[in-house]
Design a protein around this motif. Structure first.
Motif, PDB file in Angstrom:
ATOM      1  N   ILE A 112      -6.581   2.587  -1.716  1.00  0.00           N
ATOM      2  CA  ILE A 112      -5.550   1.648  -1.651  1.00  0.00           C
ATOM      3  C   ILE A 112      -5.776   0.628  -0.592  1.00  0.00           C
ATOM      4  CG2 ILE A 112      -3.083   1.450  -1.225  1.00  0.00           C
ATOM      5  CD1 ILE A 112      -4.499   4.854  -1.950  1.00  0.00           C
ATOM      6  N   GLN A 113      -5.867  -0.690  -1.122  1.00  0.00           N
ATOM      7  CA  GLN A 113      -5.914  -1.902  -0.182  1.00  0.00           C
ATOM      8  C   GLN A 113      -4.725  -2.649  -0.177  1.00  0.00           C
ATOM      9  OE1 GLN A 113      -9.328  -3.613  -2.154  1.00  0.00           O
ATOM     10  NE2 GLN A 113     -10.718  -2.563  -0.747  1.00  0.00           N
ATOM     11  N   SER A 114      -4.335  -3.516   0.910  1.00  0.00           N
ATOM     12  CA  SER A 114      -3.327  -4.264   1.124  1.00  0.00           C
ATOM     13  C   SER A 114      -3.951  -5.641   1.130  1.00  0.00           C
ATOM     14  CB  SER A 114      -2.428  -4.085   2.321  1.00  0.00           C
ATOM     15  OG  SER A 114      -1.667  -3.100   2.277  1.00  0.00           O
ATOM     16  N   LEU A 115      -3.895  -6.414   0.063  1.00  0.00           N
ATOM     17  CA  LEU A 115      -4.457  -7.664   0.261  1.00  0.00           C
ATOM     18  C   LEU A 115      -3.563  -8.649   1.126  1.00  0.00           C
ATOM     19  CD1 LEU A 115      -4.685  -8.624  -3.666  1.00  0.00           C
ATOM     20  CD2 LEU A 115      -6.701  -8.177  -2.141  1.00  0.00           C
ATOM     21  N   HIS A 116      -2.351  -8.463   1.410  1.00  0.00           N
ATOM     22  CA  HIS A 116      -1.426  -9.195   2.229  1.00  0.00           C
ATOM     23  C   HIS A 116      -1.889  -9.013   3.756  1.00  0.00           C
ATOM     24  CE1 HIS A 116       1.332  -6.433   4.207  1.00  0.00           C
ATOM     25  NE2 HIS A 116       1.085  -5.520   3.220  1.00  0.00           N
ATOM     26  N   LYS A 117      -2.689  -7.701   3.914  1.00  0.00           N
ATOM     27  CA  LYS A 117      -3.015  -7.730   5.426  1.00  0.00           C
ATOM     28  C   LYS A 117      -4.126  -8.717   5.909  1.00  0.00           C
ATOM     29  CE  LYS A 117      -1.322  -3.076   6.321  1.00  0.00           C
ATOM     30  NZ  LYS A 117      -0.266  -3.051   5.310  1.00  0.00           N
ATOM     31  N   CYS A 169     -11.356  12.320  -2.913  1.00  0.00           N
ATOM     32  CA  CYS A 169     -11.094  11.840  -1.582  1.00  0.00           C
ATOM     33  C   CYS A 169     -10.236  10.429  -1.708  1.00  0.00           C
ATOM     34  CB  CYS A 169     -12.442  11.531  -0.900  1.00  0.00           C
ATOM     35  SG  CYS A 169     -12.223  11.010   0.908  1.00  0.00           S
ATOM     36  N   VAL A 170      -9.065  10.384  -1.258  1.00  0.00           N
ATOM     37  CA  VAL A 170      -8.305   9.283  -1.286  1.00  0.00           C
ATOM     38  C   VAL A 170      -8.283   8.609   0.081  1.00  0.00           C
ATOM     39  CG1 VAL A 170      -6.116   8.361  -1.479  1.00  0.00           C
ATOM     40  CG2 VAL A 170      -6.802  10.449  -2.692  1.00  0.00           C
ATOM     41  N   ILE A 171      -8.673   7.207   0.314  1.00  0.00           N
ATOM     42  CA  ILE A 171      -8.756   6.501   1.429  1.00  0.00           C
ATOM     43  C   ILE A 171      -7.312   5.374   1.254  1.00  0.00           C
ATOM     44  CG2 ILE A 171     -10.111   4.901   2.933  1.00  0.00           C
ATOM     45  CD1 ILE A 171     -11.372   7.764   2.472  1.00  0.00           C
ATOM     46  N   ASP A 172      -7.049   5.578   2.557  1.00  0.00           N
ATOM     47  CA  ASP A 172      -5.889   4.375   2.694  1.00  0.00           C
ATOM     48  C   ASP A 172      -6.817   3.465   3.435  1.00  0.00           C
ATOM     49  OD1 ASP A 172      -4.176   2.761   3.879  1.00  0.00           O
ATOM     50  OD2 ASP A 172      -3.182   4.351   5.004  1.00  0.00           O
ATOM     51  N   GLU A 173      -7.103   2.442   2.716  1.00  0.00           N
ATOM     52  CA  GLU A 173      -7.979   1.141   3.281  1.00  0.00           C
ATOM     53  C   GLU A 173      -6.995  -0.131   3.228  1.00  0.00           C
ATOM     54  OE1 GLU A 173     -12.633   0.474   2.660  1.00  0.00           O
ATOM     55  OE2 GLU A 173     -11.599  -0.446   1.133  1.00  0.00           O
ATOM     56  N   ALA A 174      -5.757   0.215   3.509  1.00  0.00           N
ATOM     57  CA  ALA A 174      -4.737  -0.824   3.597  1.00  0.00           C
ATOM     58  C   ALA A 174      -5.382  -2.035   4.407  1.00  0.00           C
ATOM     59  CB  ALA A 174      -3.545  -0.401   4.041  1.00  0.00           C
ATOM     60  N   HIS A 175      -6.148  -1.763   5.705  1.00  0.00           N
ATOM     61  CA  HIS A 175      -6.552  -2.783   6.394  1.00  0.00           C
ATOM     62  C   HIS A 175      -7.867  -3.389   6.095  1.00  0.00           C
ATOM     63  CE1 HIS A 175      -3.264  -3.172   9.453  1.00  0.00           C
ATOM     64  NE2 HIS A 175      -3.066  -2.007   9.023  1.00  0.00           N
ATOM     65  N   GLY A 176      -8.414  -3.033   4.916  1.00  0.00           N
ATOM     66  CA  GLY A 176      -9.818  -3.088   4.779  1.00  0.00           C
ATOM     67  C   GLY A 176     -10.013  -3.705   3.406  1.00  0.00           C
ATOM     68  N   ALA A 177      -9.365  -4.824   2.885  1.00  0.00           N
ATOM     69  CA  ALA A 177      -9.502  -5.441   1.625  1.00  0.00           C
ATOM     70  C   ALA A 177     -10.471  -6.359   1.708  1.00  0.00           C
ATOM     71  CB  ALA A 177      -8.171  -6.091   0.962  1.00  0.00           C
ATOM     72  N   HIS A 178     -10.767  -6.942   2.936  1.00  0.00           N
ATOM     73  CA  HIS A 178     -11.780  -7.721   3.084  1.00  0.00           C
ATOM     74  C   HIS A 178     -13.162  -7.265   3.430  1.00  0.00           C
ATOM     75  CE1 HIS A 178     -10.652  -6.277   7.115  1.00  0.00           C
ATOM     76  NE2 HIS A 178     -11.422  -7.129   7.797  1.00  0.00           N
ATOM     77  N   SER A 202       0.828  -1.270   0.017  1.00  0.00           N
ATOM     78  CA  SER A 202       0.103  -0.170  -0.277  1.00  0.00           C
ATOM     79  C   SER A 202       0.887   1.205   0.168  1.00  0.00           C
ATOM     80  CB  SER A 202      -0.909  -0.069   1.092  1.00  0.00           C
ATOM     81  OG  SER A 202      -2.051  -0.889   1.021  1.00  0.00           O
ATOM     82  N   THR A 203       2.109   1.153   0.511  1.00  0.00           N
ATOM     83  CA  THR A 203       2.964   2.585   0.728  1.00  0.00           C
ATOM     84  C   THR A 203       3.162   2.858  -0.759  1.00  0.00           C
ATOM     85  OG1 THR A 203       4.089   1.457   2.646  1.00  0.00           O
ATOM     86  CG2 THR A 203       5.150   3.016   1.144  1.00  0.00           C
ATOM     87  N   GLY A 204       3.554   2.290  -1.948  1.00  0.00           N
ATOM     88  CA  GLY A 204       3.726   2.499  -3.187  1.00  0.00           C
ATOM     89  C   GLY A 204       2.353   2.989  -3.671  1.00  0.00           C
ATOM     90  N   GLY A 205       1.377   2.542  -3.386  1.00  0.00           N
ATOM     91  CA  GLY A 205      -0.064   3.120  -3.799  1.00  0.00           C
ATOM     92  C   GLY A 205      -0.248   4.416  -3.319  1.00  0.00           C
ATOM     93  N   ILE A 206      -0.080   4.596  -2.109  1.00  0.00           N
ATOM     94  CA  ILE A 206      -0.344   5.938  -1.411  1.00  0.00           C
ATOM     95  C   ILE A 206       0.596   6.897  -1.887  1.00  0.00           C
ATOM     96  CG2 ILE A 206      -0.197   6.989   0.963  1.00  0.00           C
ATOM     97  CD1 ILE A 206      -0.974   4.284   2.338  1.00  0.00           C
ATOM     98  N   LEU A 207       1.983   6.634  -1.926  1.00  0.00           N
ATOM     99  CA  LEU A 207       2.639   7.642  -2.577  1.00  0.00           C
ATOM    100  C   LEU A 207       2.341   8.162  -4.147  1.00  0.00           C
ATOM    101  CD1 LEU A 207       6.208   6.223  -1.634  1.00  0.00           C
ATOM    102  CD2 LEU A 207       5.066   8.286  -0.519  1.00  0.00           C
ATOM    103  N   ALA A 208       1.899   6.996  -4.978  1.00  0.00           N
ATOM    104  CA  ALA A 208       1.492   7.389  -6.156  1.00  0.00           C
ATOM    105  C   ALA A 208       0.238   8.118  -6.335  1.00  0.00           C
ATOM    106  CB  ALA A 208       1.269   6.019  -6.859  1.00  0.00           C
ATOM    107  N   PRO A 254     -10.457   1.377   7.418  1.00  0.00           N
ATOM    108  CA  PRO A 254     -10.143   1.183   8.955  1.00  0.00           C
ATOM    109  C   PRO A 254      -9.002   1.599   9.384  1.00  0.00           C
ATOM    110  CG  PRO A 254     -10.172  -0.921   8.193  1.00  0.00           C
ATOM    111  CD  PRO A 254     -10.304   0.130   6.750  1.00  0.00           C
ATOM    112  N   THR A 255      -8.755   2.130  10.611  1.00  0.00           N
ATOM    113  CA  THR A 255      -7.483   2.498  11.264  1.00  0.00           C
ATOM    114  C   THR A 255      -6.838   0.994  11.567  1.00  0.00           C
ATOM    115  OG1 THR A 255      -8.278   2.262  13.524  1.00  0.00           O
ATOM    116  CG2 THR A 255      -8.475   4.436  12.522  1.00  0.00           C
TER     117      THR A 255
END
Length: 466
Positions: free
Chosen positions: A210-215, A183-192, A81-87, A160-161
């Motif tokens: 942006i979602q992290s599948l691996h999380k 509106c950009v949402i860091d949803e790294a912890h919400g792919a599920h 997600s870091t790469g996606g957030i920066l992009a 989510p946080t």
């Protein structure tokens, strides 16, 4: 090959032990096993497409992900997600522009601010005093900031946080869109989230998610997705930024993991998430009977798969509980704070793992006693900002004792990892309350990263200014 230990041999030995992972990645070390990855670790040869100009098999995979998540356009990411957030930050802003940022965002958001010379307006979520955990943001809170700063060009929030707390993403997106900005949402912890009955940020109308599948999914570490929707963002610019912030040699092993995860979702996702949800609700109900430890249930909507186990009413600290679970019961938690530990559950967990967690917590709860402790994190001390981040990181710095740093301007980030949310950012002034808070975290055995040296207690401050 000699018998000297190295990373590979240590990982093999650890995997043979009985340590159970209540932490990332979401596959929990046993889901969707691949063949020998060396057999298909290749480069962009004929027939296998190019992630940075996908038009064949990788484009099909991204379209499959978009269909599963209801997105207009989805990009596969292998820099997490870091790469996606920066992009995303670079893709929706212009250098020097003003942005609205939730203060509990991950450090990668602040790095994006730094790299693009942005001028952040921070919105501070309320803090739940029971454990010192940030609450979700409301539409009203965001609207107030947008009214106060009409030149804001984009909004960045985390939902989510890390602890699973959700914000009113739908209402916030409506308010943001009414002003014609994304509106950009860091949803790294919400792919599920959509698979356990929640509306995720895509369905709530966010422009970039942006979602992290691996999380939280059965996929390898560093795998992620970026979803792009609506007409308020320049999609071509975002694609260009993805090519900048992702490696030019993307791993086909990681992309294959994404493909396997998508196939699993299509074929077995609903069934397995239904079973997971039933197991989680049963476990939560059981742990609600603890006498001294407490299972956190916030007032806001939250991902109930995150088990935040509080120690504030007991004779035990968060660090002591974390160490006890690991050393005595073989349960490795995701995170420790001064007053709680975080156990991350996912669809990859087993019934046996849940039973081990329940028995361990019940046994510990029986052994400890009640004791009232005072939280140092109840009130938010909003720091004074003397310099912008991109200016502060280029200033000469000195290392001085934290105890002597009151009134000095910070020259680096200070954060606990995990979760990687800055306590202070470069250019902000160290104040008495913040120094006490950092000393409190250090006292309880938490690791402060960035511009702090734990060996001698020194902190990085700007040498001179003005």
């Amino acid at each position: 090959m000699n018998d000297r230990e190295n990373l590979y041999t240590r990982l093999i030995e650890y995997s043979k032990g009985r340590a159970y992972p209540f932490h990332m990645p979401g596959h929990k070390r046993h889901k969707l096993s691949m063949m020998d990855p060396y057999r298909f670790d290749l480069t962009e040869i004929d027939g296998f497409d190019n992630l940075h100009d996908a038009e064949g098999i990788l484009k099909q995979e991204e379209e499959r992900a978009a269909d599963l998540y209801g997105s207009s356009e989805t990009h596969m990411m292998i820099n997490g997600s870091t790469g996606g957030i920066l992009a995303a930050i670079a893709g929706v802003t212009k250098r020097g522009s003003r942005v609205l940022v939730a203060r509990n965002c991950h450090t990668s958001v602040y790095h994006g601010i730094e790299l693009n010379g942005l001028r952040p307006v921070y919105i501070w979520p309320e803090m739940d005093p029971s454990l010192g955990i940030y609450r979700g943001l409301s539409r009203r809170e965001v609207e107030e900031k947008l009214d106060q700063y009409p030149d804001i060009c984009a909004v960045f929030l985390t939902s989510p946080t890390y602890e699973g707390v959700l914000s009113d993403v739908r209402g916030i997106c409506e308010a943001v869109h009414a002003r014609g900005i994304p509106c950009v949402i860091d949803e790294a912890h919400g792919a599920h989230l959509r698979w356990i009955g929640f509306d995720d940020a895509v369905s709530c109308g966010a422009d970039v998610v942006i979602q992290s599948l691996h999380k939280t999914m059965p996929a390898l570490t560093q795998t992620a997705l970026m979803h792009v929707n609506g007409s308020l963002v320049d999609r071509e610019r975002i694609r260009r930024m993805l090519s900048i912030y992702q490696t030019s040699s993307p791993s086909y092993v990681l992309m294959a993991s994404v493909s396997l995860c998508l196939t699993w979702l299509e074929e077995r996702g609903r069934e397995e998430f239904d079973l997971y949800s039933k197991r989680i609700q049963s476990l939560r109900q059981r742990l609600m009977n603890m006498k001294h430890l407490c299972l956190y249930e916030p007032q806001d909507a939250f991902d109930w798969g995150k088990f935040v186990i509080g120690t504030v009413g007991s004779s035990m600290s968060g660090r002591e509980l974390y160490d006890r679970l690991r050393d005595v019961y073989g349960l490795q938690m995701e995170m420790v704070s001064s007053e709680y530990v975080l156990a991350m559950t996912t669809v990859g967990d087993t019934e046996e793992g849940f039973e081990r967690l329940a028995q361990a917590l019940e046994a510990i709860d029986d052994e400890i006693c009640a004791k009232k402790k005072c939280l140092i994190t109840e009130n938010i001390c909003i720091p004074e900002r003397q310099m912008e981040i991109d200016e502060a990181v280029h200033m000469p710095v000195a290392m001085i004792p934290l105890s002597q740093a009151e009134g000095r301007i910070l020259g680096d980030y200070l954060y606990l990892y995990p979760p990687g949310i800055p306590l202070l950012v470069p250019g902000e002034v160290l104040q008495t309350d913040q120094i006490k808070q950092i000393e409190y975290f250090v006292h309880w055995g938490l690791d402060v990263h960035g511009g702090y040296v734990k060996e001698n207690g020194n902190v990085k401050v700007i040498l001179h200014h003005g």
